[in-house]
Write a protein that holds these residues in place. Sequence first.
Motif, mmCIF file in Angstrom:
data_model
loop_
_atom_site.group_PDB
_atom_site.id
_atom_site.type_symbol
_atom_site.label_atom_id
_atom_site.label_comp_id
_atom_site.label_asym_id
_atom_site.label_seq_id
_atom_site.Cartn_x
_atom_site.Cartn_y
_atom_site.Cartn_z
ATOM 1 N N SER A 140 5.242 0.920 -10.048
ATOM 2 C CA SER A 140 6.375 1.477 -10.777
ATOM 3 C C SER A 140 6.189 1.237 -12.268
ATOM 4 C CB SER A 140 7.668 0.806 -10.283
ATOM 5 O OG SER A 140 8.802 1.317 -10.926
ATOM 6 N N ARG A 141 6.520 2.256 -13.074
ATOM 7 C CA ARG A 141 6.299 2.181 -14.519
ATOM 8 C C ARG A 141 7.504 2.703 -15.292
ATOM 9 N NH1 ARG A 141 1.329 3.682 -12.376
ATOM 10 N NH2 ARG A 141 -0.538 2.767 -13.335
ATOM 11 N N LEU B 153 12.705 -2.626 -13.419
ATOM 12 C CA LEU B 153 11.543 -2.591 -12.537
ATOM 13 C C LEU B 153 11.634 -3.648 -11.448
ATOM 14 C CD1 LEU B 153 8.772 -2.128 -15.247
ATOM 15 C CD2 LEU B 153 9.431 -0.420 -13.540
ATOM 16 N N VAL B 154 11.945 -4.867 -11.834
ATOM 17 C CA VAL B 154 12.007 -5.960 -10.861
ATOM 18 C C VAL B 154 13.177 -5.767 -9.911
ATOM 19 C CG1 VAL B 154 12.319 -8.445 -10.584
ATOM 20 C CG2 VAL B 154 10.803 -7.573 -12.373
ATOM 21 N N ASP B 155 14.323 -5.338 -10.443
ATOM 22 C CA ASP B 155 15.483 -5.105 -9.581
ATOM 23 C C ASP B 155 15.167 -4.038 -8.531
ATOM 24 O OD1 ASP B 155 18.548 -5.254 -9.066
ATOM 25 O OD2 ASP B 155 18.172 -3.118 -9.370
ATOM 26 N N LEU C 134 3.297 -6.853 -14.319
ATOM 27 C CA LEU C 134 3.681 -7.872 -13.354
ATOM 28 C C LEU C 134 3.129 -7.503 -11.985
ATOM 29 C CD1 LEU C 134 5.893 -8.117 -15.642
ATOM 30 C CD2 LEU C 134 7.431 -8.965 -13.865
ATOM 31 N N ALA C 135 2.538 -8.473 -11.312
ATOM 32 C CA ALA C 135 2.096 -8.315 -9.924
ATOM 33 C C ALA C 135 2.928 -9.258 -9.066
ATOM 34 C CB ALA C 135 0.612 -8.630 -9.789
ATOM 35 N N LEU C 136 3.741 -8.678 -8.190
ATOM 36 C CA LEU C 136 4.619 -9.467 -7.322
ATOM 37 C C LEU C 136 4.129 -9.373 -5.883
ATOM 38 C CD1 LEU C 136 8.092 -8.095 -8.550
ATOM 39 C CD2 LEU C 136 6.601 -9.764 -9.676
ATOM 40 N N THR C 137 4.181 -10.483 -5.184
ATOM 41 C CA THR C 137 3.969 -10.472 -3.742
ATOM 42 C C THR C 137 5.296 -10.806 -3.080
ATOM 43 O OG1 THR C 137 1.684 -11.202 -3.987
ATOM 44 C CG2 THR C 137 2.677 -11.396 -1.799
ATOM 45 N N SER D 245 4.020 -5.476 -5.250
ATOM 46 C CA SER D 245 4.558 -4.581 -6.272
ATOM 47 C C SER D 245 3.794 -4.784 -7.565
ATOM 48 C CB SER D 245 6.052 -4.862 -6.512
ATOM 49 O OG SER D 245 6.841 -4.454 -5.421
ATOM 50 N N HIS D 246 3.292 -3.700 -8.132
ATOM 51 C CA HIS D 246 2.649 -3.717 -9.443
ATOM 52 C C HIS D 246 3.542 -2.946 -10.407
ATOM 53 C CE1 HIS D 246 -1.727 -4.674 -8.022
ATOM 54 N NE2 HIS D 246 -0.860 -5.632 -7.756
ATOM 55 N N LEU D 247 3.978 -3.612 -11.457
ATOM 56 C CA LEU D 247 4.997 -3.070 -12.349
ATOM 57 C C LEU D 247 4.495 -3.090 -13.786
ATOM 58 C CD1 LEU D 247 7.985 -5.173 -10.904
ATOM 59 C CD2 LEU D 247 7.124 -2.965 -10.063
#
Length: 356
Positions: free
Chosen positions: A158-159, A191-193, A224-227, A234-236
């Motif tokens: 998401s960007r 993005l994170v939300d 940001l790379a979230l697991t 998620s790559h943001l």
Amino acid sequence: MTSSPRTTFRVGLIGYGLAGSAFHAPLIATTPGLRLDAVVTANPDRRAQLHREHPGARAVDTPEQLLAQADSLDLVVIASPNRTHVPLARAALAAGLATVVDKPLAATADEALALCEFAERSGTLLSVFQNRRWDGDFLTVRRLVEEGALGRVHRFESRFERFRPKPKAGWRELADPAEVGGTLYDLGSHLVDQAISLFGPVDTVYAEIDTRRDGAVVDDDAFLALTHTGGVRSHLWTSAIAPLGGPRLRVLGDSAGYTKSGMDPQEADLRAGRRPGDGTPWGTDTPDLFGTLGTDEDAVPVPTDPGDYPAYYAGISAALVTGNPPPVDPRDAVATLAVLEAARSSDATRSVVRLG
């Protein structure tokens, strides 16, 4: 004799800059059950704008003056600079007023949690304006995921990228941490939300955060790379220095993918003076901006679900009537801020940060 339930709720709006004038005021004014009653702004030009756009709303000089009139209001919406969010929200809740705060709710997860607990103890509604949960592209992704159209999702990209190579004047470009400026806490909050809303809690965070523009003193480029605890990654990306933007969304599952470019039209329409309910379709994409679903061999266009920012304040109105939860739980903002704080820590240490 019992009194009849209230059907119209009086709203006080703090702030009439971009957020207040282009987002909150028009959405409030067009929501059945809500009435824009008072707006805090001392700026003469903004007062003139307010009287043109919402002649039935009165202008108030300061938040203190507005909150002194708490008995004449039912809901306060805080659309002022980030550094004011927590003190104004606490004051509004202490006055017994239901409260909506623009994102980010606070500068830190601890501050946000304390505010949530304060609202819960007082039994007063608190919510955060995470309007991009109602972007058409995001609603489309949510539907496709829930329908199983992608199979088991393993990656979400998401960007929110822009090209604004010269810093603009304003508090968002100030270095003082109390201002909560920079793109990470601005667009990164959305993005994170969105990622957490779709795929649940986050286990680990890795981030790269930069200040790229000449003269800039706040972050303007972040990855940001979230697991997520459920296994999705998620790559943001958020940037003010992207002359060519990538896909707005790309979601990959084990049976199909979905990719979408272009921005939801609602922000541009609101800023141009369009209003929901004006007799024309709202939040609709043109066919050239539809995303595609499938594989490289069989991908087909998918009409974008209509965006629906009005749903947020419709949900607030319903919560005021029923006492049910608001459309965005403020504790969701605590989770988002915890991820953003972990992102800062990750960037500073060049390491993966585990939450919890």
